[in-house]
Scaffold this motif. Structure first.
Motif, PDB file in Angstrom:
ATOM      1  N   VAL A   1      -3.472  -3.750  12.633  1.00  0.00           N
ATOM      2  CA  VAL A   1      -3.145  -2.325  12.517  1.00  0.00           C
ATOM      3  C   VAL A   1      -2.112  -1.887  13.554  1.00  0.00           C
ATOM      4  N   VAL A   2      -1.948  -2.646  14.645  1.00  0.00           N
ATOM      5  CA  VAL A   2      -1.005  -2.248  15.678  1.00  0.00           C
ATOM      6  C   VAL A   2       0.449  -2.357  15.202  1.00  0.00           C
ATOM      7  N   ILE A   3       0.707  -3.153  14.185  1.00  0.00           N
ATOM      8  CA  ILE A   3       2.070  -3.379  13.712  1.00  0.00           C
ATOM      9  C   ILE A   3       2.277  -2.961  12.259  1.00  0.00           C
ATOM     10  N   ALA A   4       1.211  -2.732  11.512  1.00  0.00           N
ATOM     11  CA  ALA A   4       1.344  -2.457  10.072  1.00  0.00           C
ATOM     12  C   ALA A   4       2.229  -1.255   9.777  1.00  0.00           C
ATOM     13  N   ASP A   5       2.279  -0.288  10.699  1.00  0.00           N
ATOM     14  CA  ASP A   5       3.066   0.919  10.460  1.00  0.00           C
ATOM     15  C   ASP A   5       4.540   0.769  10.814  1.00  0.00           C
TER      16      ASP A   5
ATOM     17  N   LEU B   1       0.823  -1.207   0.000  1.00  0.00           N
ATOM     18  CA  LEU B   1       0.000   0.000   0.000  1.00  0.00           C
ATOM     19  C   LEU B   1       0.858   1.259   0.000  1.00  0.00           C
ATOM     20  N   ALA B   2       1.997   1.199   0.700  1.00  0.00           N
ATOM     21  CA  ALA B   2       2.882   2.362   0.770  1.00  0.00           C
ATOM     22  C   ALA B   2       3.428   2.729  -0.597  1.00  0.00           C
ATOM     23  N   GLU B   3       3.651   1.732  -1.457  1.00  0.00           N
ATOM     24  CA  GLU B   3       4.151   2.022  -2.806  1.00  0.00           C
ATOM     25  C   GLU B   3       3.111   2.778  -3.624  1.00  0.00           C
ATOM     26  N   ALA B   4       1.826   2.513  -3.338  1.00  0.00           N
ATOM     27  CA  ALA B   4       0.759   3.172  -4.090  1.00  0.00           C
ATOM     28  C   ALA B   4       0.318   4.491  -3.456  1.00  0.00           C
ATOM     29  N   LEU B   5       0.268   4.535  -2.123  1.00  0.00           N
ATOM     30  CA  LEU B   5      -0.305   5.683  -1.420  1.00  0.00           C
ATOM     31  C   LEU B   5       0.730   6.596  -0.776  1.00  0.00           C
ATOM     32  N   GLY B   6       1.959   6.113  -0.667  1.00  0.00           N
ATOM     33  CA  GLY B   6       2.995   6.870   0.029  1.00  0.00           C
ATOM     34  C   GLY B   6       3.251   6.274   1.409  1.00  0.00           C
ATOM     35  N   THR B   7       4.514   6.249   1.793  1.00  0.00           N
ATOM     36  CA  THR B   7       4.898   5.601   3.050  1.00  0.00           C
ATOM     37  C   THR B   7       4.335   6.329   4.265  1.00  0.00           C
ATOM     38  N   LYS B   8       4.488   7.645   4.301  1.00  0.00           N
ATOM     39  CA  LYS B   8       4.049   8.401   5.473  1.00  0.00           C
ATOM     40  C   LYS B   8       2.535   8.359   5.626  1.00  0.00           C
ATOM     41  N   ARG B   9       1.809   8.478   4.529  1.00  0.00           N
ATOM     42  CA  ARG B   9       0.338   8.450   4.602  1.00  0.00           C
ATOM     43  C   ARG B   9      -0.151   7.098   5.088  1.00  0.00           C
ATOM     44  N   THR B  10       0.451   6.022   4.605  1.00  0.00           N
ATOM     45  CA  THR B  10       0.035   4.679   5.014  1.00  0.00           C
ATOM     46  C   THR B  10       0.341   4.452   6.495  1.00  0.00           C
ATOM     47  N   ALA B  11       1.506   4.912   6.946  1.00  0.00           N
ATOM     48  CA  ALA B  11       1.863   4.781   8.360  1.00  0.00           C
ATOM     49  C   ALA B  11       0.895   5.566   9.238  1.00  0.00           C
ATOM     50  N   PHE B  12       0.551   6.759   8.822  1.00  0.00           N
ATOM     51  CA  PHE B  12      -0.384   7.599   9.583  1.00  0.00           C
ATOM     52  C   PHE B  12      -1.741   6.917   9.713  1.00  0.00           C
ATOM     53  N   THR B  13      -2.222   6.338   8.609  1.00  0.00           N
ATOM     54  CA  THR B  13      -3.531   5.671   8.616  1.00  0.00           C
ATOM     55  C   THR B  13      -3.542   4.475   9.565  1.00  0.00           C
ATOM     56  N   ALA B  14      -2.487   3.657   9.510  1.00  0.00           N
ATOM     57  CA  ALA B  14      -2.409   2.488  10.389  1.00  0.00           C
ATOM     58  C   ALA B  14      -2.358   2.913  11.854  1.00  0.00           C
ATOM     59  N   LEU B  15      -1.584   3.952  12.156  1.00  0.00           N
ATOM     60  CA  LEU B  15      -1.482   4.426  13.538  1.00  0.00           C
ATOM     61  C   LEU B  15      -2.823   4.981  14.019  1.00  0.00           C
ATOM     62  N   LEU B  16      -3.536   5.664  13.145  1.00  0.00           N
ATOM     63  CA  LEU B  16      -4.865   6.186  13.493  1.00  0.00           C
ATOM     64  C   LEU B  16      -5.838   5.056  13.803  1.00  0.00           C
ATOM     65  N   LEU B  17      -5.827   4.002  12.986  1.00  0.00           N
ATOM     66  CA  LEU B  17      -6.737   2.872  13.202  1.00  0.00           C
ATOM     67  C   LEU B  17      -6.426   2.141  14.504  1.00  0.00           C
TER      68      LEU B  17
END
Length: 392
Positions: free
Chosen positions: A314-318, A268-284
């Protein structure tokens, strides 16, 4: 130079084998309590001993820039052999609580030469697609961490010591595999001298600080969640006698499913961006923390298990995404040191959160206490928010 197709699988397998040492004590915690007359609070203390050992190990590795000055594969092998040896120390029949704490501490110390060094090795091979590569690598860590719970379930009719024997054997095999099949990577830049100031230099860059602080918030939640998953299930069972759980197997699934989430997050990070994907996982994962008192109050075992499985993802995805951001915002010659420093501070934070939950658990037997784990993700999310430009 394109790395051989076998390099990443070997790194992943080696990482899985060696990180099975991490929760080997947790997998047999009930047996340790019974055989060595330990208090129920031992689970928090023994887990913290591993974390504390890892912290001291990463601190020394970082200050001495070991992963950047010496061959990472050889550092990995040496650490795997010594970690396996001290893991086996728990089977000694003359153990006391203090000696078990010491063995877990020393196991954690040498894990400092396995987990961050494994990421350093991967970053020396994969400059492009690093997030995806670290997704597989951290996924291996997750499954390795969960594996002792599965071993305990599979070896129920065997002596509890078999879990420790198997995890130590795996660690030795993983270290040998890395040493023999993974030479120094093509993008490795060796540090030529000891640089004691490297520990502080890495935080001068704003993007590095943002990634590091996001990681620290994530770590506040992660290991406390992993540590107390079996107790979450046990507490829910006591409150809902009609439910029927296989706690060791479910603990493995809830923790282990995070390995799949790390891999998915890398793509997902390759498609959406690393920082955005990390932020989303941390939010969830933050939402999961805050929702936990409500979810655990439900008389719906199937839904609670589904919720814990989602939280386990989601606790580890980021985690690999934060490591990617840290590596990308570090100078190549101190990349290994930067990863080790961030690991050192992150795991220091895990001791605080584990002990806080441990103390609260001694005061109450409710699962509502896990909402406190949201503190870290909230602060991490704030650190990741883009800085507003000040206009005159």
């Amino acid at each position: 130079m394109k790395p051989s197709k076998r390099i990443l699988p070997v790194i992943v397998i080696s990482q899985f084998c060696c990180t099975s040492l991490w929760f080997a004590g947790n997998g047999v915690m009930r047996d340790l309590v019974i055989n060595f007359n330990l208090n129920e609070s031992a689970i928090g203390h023994l887990t913290s001993a591993v974390q504390f050992g890892f912290i001291i190990g990463t601190l020394i590795f970082a200050i001495l820039t070991i992963a950047d000055r010496f061959s990472p594969s050889k550092v990995f092998l040496s650490s795997a052999l010594l970690g396996a040896l001290f893991n086996l120390g728990i089977i000694w029949e003359g153990n006391s609580f203090t000696s078990i704490l010491s063995f877990r501490f020393l196991t954690g110390f040498f894990l400092a030469g396995i987990y961050p060094v494994g990421m350093k090795i991967a970053s020396d091979y994969f400059e492009k697609g690093l997030g995806k590569s670290l997704g597989y690598l951290v996924g291996a860590l997750v499954v390795g961490t969960a594996f002792p719970h599965l071993l305990k379930d599979m070896t129920g009719n065997f002596p509890w010591k078999s879990v420790l024997l198997i995890t130590s054997t795996l660690a030795i095999a993983g270290g040998v595999l890395m040493s023999v099949l993974v030479p120094d990577g093509p993008f490795r830049k060796q540090s030529q001298q000891l640089d004691l100031s490297a520990f502080f230099k890495v935080f001068r860059q704003r993007d590095f600080r943002s990634a590091a602080f996001g990681y620290f918030g994530h770590m506040w939640e992660l290991y406390a969640f992993w540590t107390f998953v079996p107790l979450m299930l046990q507490t829910y069972l006591l409150a809902n006698p009609n439910a029927a759980f296989n706690i060791p197997f479910l603990s493995f699934l809830i923790i282990g499913i995070g390995g799949l989430a790390c891999i998915i997050g890398g793509y997902l990070a390759e498609a959406l961006g690393t920082k955005r994907t990390a932020f989303t996982a941390l939010l969830l994962s933050c939402i999961c923390c805050l929702a936990s008192p409500l979810i655990f109050s439900l008389k719906a075992p199937g839904f609670v298990i589904a919720y814990l499985l989602f939280w386990g993802m989601v606790v580890i995805a980021d985690s690999p995404l934060f490591s990617t951001l840290v590596a990308q915002n570090s100078r190549p010659e101190i990349k290994g040191t930067a990863l080790t420093i961030v690991n050192c501070i992150g795991f220091s934070i895990t001791i605080v959160s584990i002990q806080i939950v441990n103390v609260i658990r001694s005061l109450t037997d409710t699962n509502s206490i896990y909402a406190v784990l949201a503190i870290g993700p909230v602060l991490g999310l704030i650190a990741l928010l883009p800085k507003r430009k000040v206009t005159a």
